[in-house]
Design a protein around this motif. Structure first.
Motif, mmCIF file in Angstrom:
data_model
loop_
_atom_site.group_PDB
_atom_site.id
_atom_site.type_symbol
_atom_site.label_atom_id
_atom_site.label_comp_id
_atom_site.label_asym_id
_atom_site.label_seq_id
_atom_site.Cartn_x
_atom_site.Cartn_y
_atom_site.Cartn_z
ATOM 1 N N ILE A 160 0.718 -1.439 -0.115
ATOM 2 C CA ILE A 160 0.105 0.365 0.510
ATOM 3 C C ILE A 160 0.959 1.289 0.341
ATOM 4 N N GLY A 161 1.833 1.454 0.556
ATOM 5 C CA GLY A 161 3.044 2.421 0.913
ATOM 6 C C GLY A 161 3.395 3.142 -0.167
ATOM 7 N N VAL A 162 3.949 1.937 -0.975
ATOM 8 C CA VAL A 162 4.569 1.774 -2.400
ATOM 9 C C VAL A 162 4.387 1.685 -3.509
ATOM 10 N N GLY A 163 3.205 0.983 -3.203
ATOM 11 C CA GLY A 163 2.881 0.359 -5.103
ATOM 12 C C GLY A 163 0.996 0.539 -4.682
ATOM 13 N N TRP A 164 0.499 1.911 -4.233
ATOM 14 C CA TRP A 164 -0.893 2.217 -3.958
ATOM 15 C C TRP A 164 -1.250 2.070 -4.831
ATOM 16 N N SER A 165 -1.081 3.153 -6.253
ATOM 17 C CA SER A 165 -2.479 2.271 -7.074
ATOM 18 C C SER A 165 -2.199 1.543 -8.031
ATOM 19 N N ILE A 166 -1.308 0.673 -7.977
ATOM 20 C CA ILE A 166 -1.301 -0.820 -7.711
ATOM 21 C C ILE A 166 -2.219 -1.750 -7.533
ATOM 22 N N PHE A 167 -2.446 -1.349 -5.836
ATOM 23 C CA PHE A 167 -3.101 -2.546 -4.889
ATOM 24 C C PHE A 167 -3.946 -2.186 -5.626
ATOM 25 N N PHE A 168 -4.424 -0.749 -4.901
ATOM 26 C CA PHE A 168 -6.006 -0.740 -5.138
ATOM 27 C C PHE A 168 -6.658 -0.446 -6.883
ATOM 28 N N VAL A 169 -6.397 -1.216 -8.591
ATOM 29 C CA VAL A 169 -6.633 -1.411 -8.840
ATOM 30 C C VAL A 169 -6.770 -3.038 -9.112
ATOM 31 N N GLN A 170 -5.484 -3.799 -8.883
ATOM 32 C CA GLN A 170 -5.465 -5.533 -8.006
ATOM 33 C C GLN A 170 -6.664 -5.777 -7.581
ATOM 34 N N PHE A 171 -7.193 -4.485 -6.449
ATOM 35 C CA PHE A 171 -8.019 -4.877 -5.239
ATOM 36 C C PHE A 171 -9.548 -5.127 -5.852
ATOM 37 N N HIS A 172 -9.511 -4.094 -6.131
ATOM 38 C CA HIS A 172 -10.929 -3.698 -7.009
ATOM 39 C C HIS A 172 -10.988 -4.833 -8.322
ATOM 40 N N GLU A 173 -10.450 -5.194 -9.482
ATOM 41 C CA GLU A 173 -9.996 -6.107 -9.933
ATOM 42 C C GLU A 173 -10.225 -7.367 -9.622
ATOM 43 N N LEU A 174 -9.816 -7.879 -8.604
ATOM 44 C CA LEU A 174 -9.862 -9.411 -7.876
ATOM 45 C C LEU A 174 -11.377 -9.859 -7.553
ATOM 46 N N LEU A 175 -12.031 -7.953 -7.242
ATOM 47 C CA LEU A 175 -12.881 -8.209 -6.043
ATOM 48 C C LEU A 175 -14.439 -8.254 -6.512
ATOM 49 N N PHE A 176 -14.561 -7.310 -7.962
ATOM 50 C CA PHE A 176 -15.482 -6.810 -8.402
ATOM 51 C C PHE A 176 -15.615 -7.220 -10.246
ATOM 52 N N PRO A 177 -16.706 -7.000 -10.417
ATOM 53 C CA PRO A 177 -15.915 -7.024 -12.337
ATOM 54 C C PRO A 177 -16.011 -6.378 -12.954
ATOM 55 N N PRO A 178 -15.006 -6.398 -13.725
ATOM 56 C CA PRO A 178 -14.984 -5.849 -15.107
ATOM 57 C C PRO A 178 -15.120 -4.327 -15.111
ATOM 58 N N GLY A 179 -14.551 -3.352 -14.979
ATOM 59 C CA GLY A 179 -15.141 -1.777 -15.345
ATOM 60 C C GLY A 179 -16.962 -1.773 -14.480
ATOM 61 N N SER A 180 -17.241 -2.312 -13.134
ATOM 62 C CA SER A 180 -18.194 -1.629 -12.611
ATOM 63 C C SER A 180 -17.946 -1.360 -11.155
ATOM 64 N N TRP A 181 -16.338 -0.615 -11.760
ATOM 65 C CA TRP A 181 -16.231 -0.070 -10.138
ATOM 66 C C TRP A 181 -15.144 1.611 -10.301
#
Length: 227
Positions: A160-181
């Motif tokens: 989270i500290g060094v790669g927040w943008s990647i973490f945020f995107v991957q978290f949502h891509e993993l848990l929610f349908p693509p494009g829905s968030w």
């Protein structure tokens, strides 16, 4: 041999369940806590016109929806009935409503998993610690479960500290349908819960769970050495 195998299974169940119990517990604690009142004092005001009082009211209404015991399909009316200030326009559009159904489904799943891990840890430790001959195994399970939590949560906190943008995107891509968030900056969900809101909450959740893991590790170590 069978008893030793059973003890190992119980110990490893506790160790594996501990990071989920502490990590997911922090998520549920933050949802239950009046976090928006704290966070809105730290982040910029809504650029599209919500007053601080309106923003807090809508945030509370959204969190209240997530804490309802009913399934998302039965509770979603709470968000569908919300209206923009001085307007008959809905607060959330159809895409936002669809995403909030997904979010509550995820929240309910987190709550269920937390309860399962809580039961596994309480029953497992209750069995081990209630018998003097098995307490050493229980203490090691506490210690190793704490260590597992520290290792996992430290990794998440660093990510989270060094790669927040990647973490945020991957978290949502993993848990929610693509494009829905993904939403426009003018949509209510982004106005109420901007990215800084989520970054700060990620730091609090990961840091809090990491701290709990350290406490459990120290406790387990102390109990082990006390034997």
């Amino acid at each position: 041999m069978e008893n030793k195998t059973l003890l190992n299974i119980i110990k490893w169940v506790i160790i594996i369940a501990m990071p989920f119990f502490l990590g997911l517990g922090m998520i549920l604690a933050v949802i239950a806590w009046d976090y928006p009142s704290f966070e809105y004092q730290r982040i910029p005001p809504d650029q599209f016109g919500f007053s601080p009082e309106e923003r807090l009211f809508y945030a509370h209404a959204t969190l209240d929806y997530l804490q309802r015991s009913e399934p998302s399909e039965e509770a979603i009316f709470l968000l569908e009935e919300l209206r923009l200030p001085n307007s008959d326009e809905p607060l959330y559009n159809e895409r936002e409503i669809g995403h909030m159904i997904d979010v509550k489904d995820l929240t309910d799943a987190i709550r269920t998993i937390w309860w399962i891990t809580a039961v596994l840890i309480v029953v497992g430790l209750g069995f081990l610690l209630s018998q003097p001959a098995l307490r050493a195994v229980g203490y090691r399970a506490i210690y190793q479960g704490g260590w597992a939590t520290v290792i996992i949560l430290a990794g998440i906190a660093i990510f989270i500290g060094v790669g927040w943008s990647i973490f945020f995107v991957q978290f949502h891509e993993l848990l929610f349908p693509p494009g829905s968030w993904t939403f426009a900056y003018s949509d209510s969900l982004i106005r109420l819960f901007p990215e800084q809101f989520w970054f700060d909450i990620g730091v609090i959740m990961s840091g809090g769970a990491l701290l709990l893991g350290i406490v459990v590790t120290v406790l387990g170590y102390w109990l082990t050495k006390k034997m």
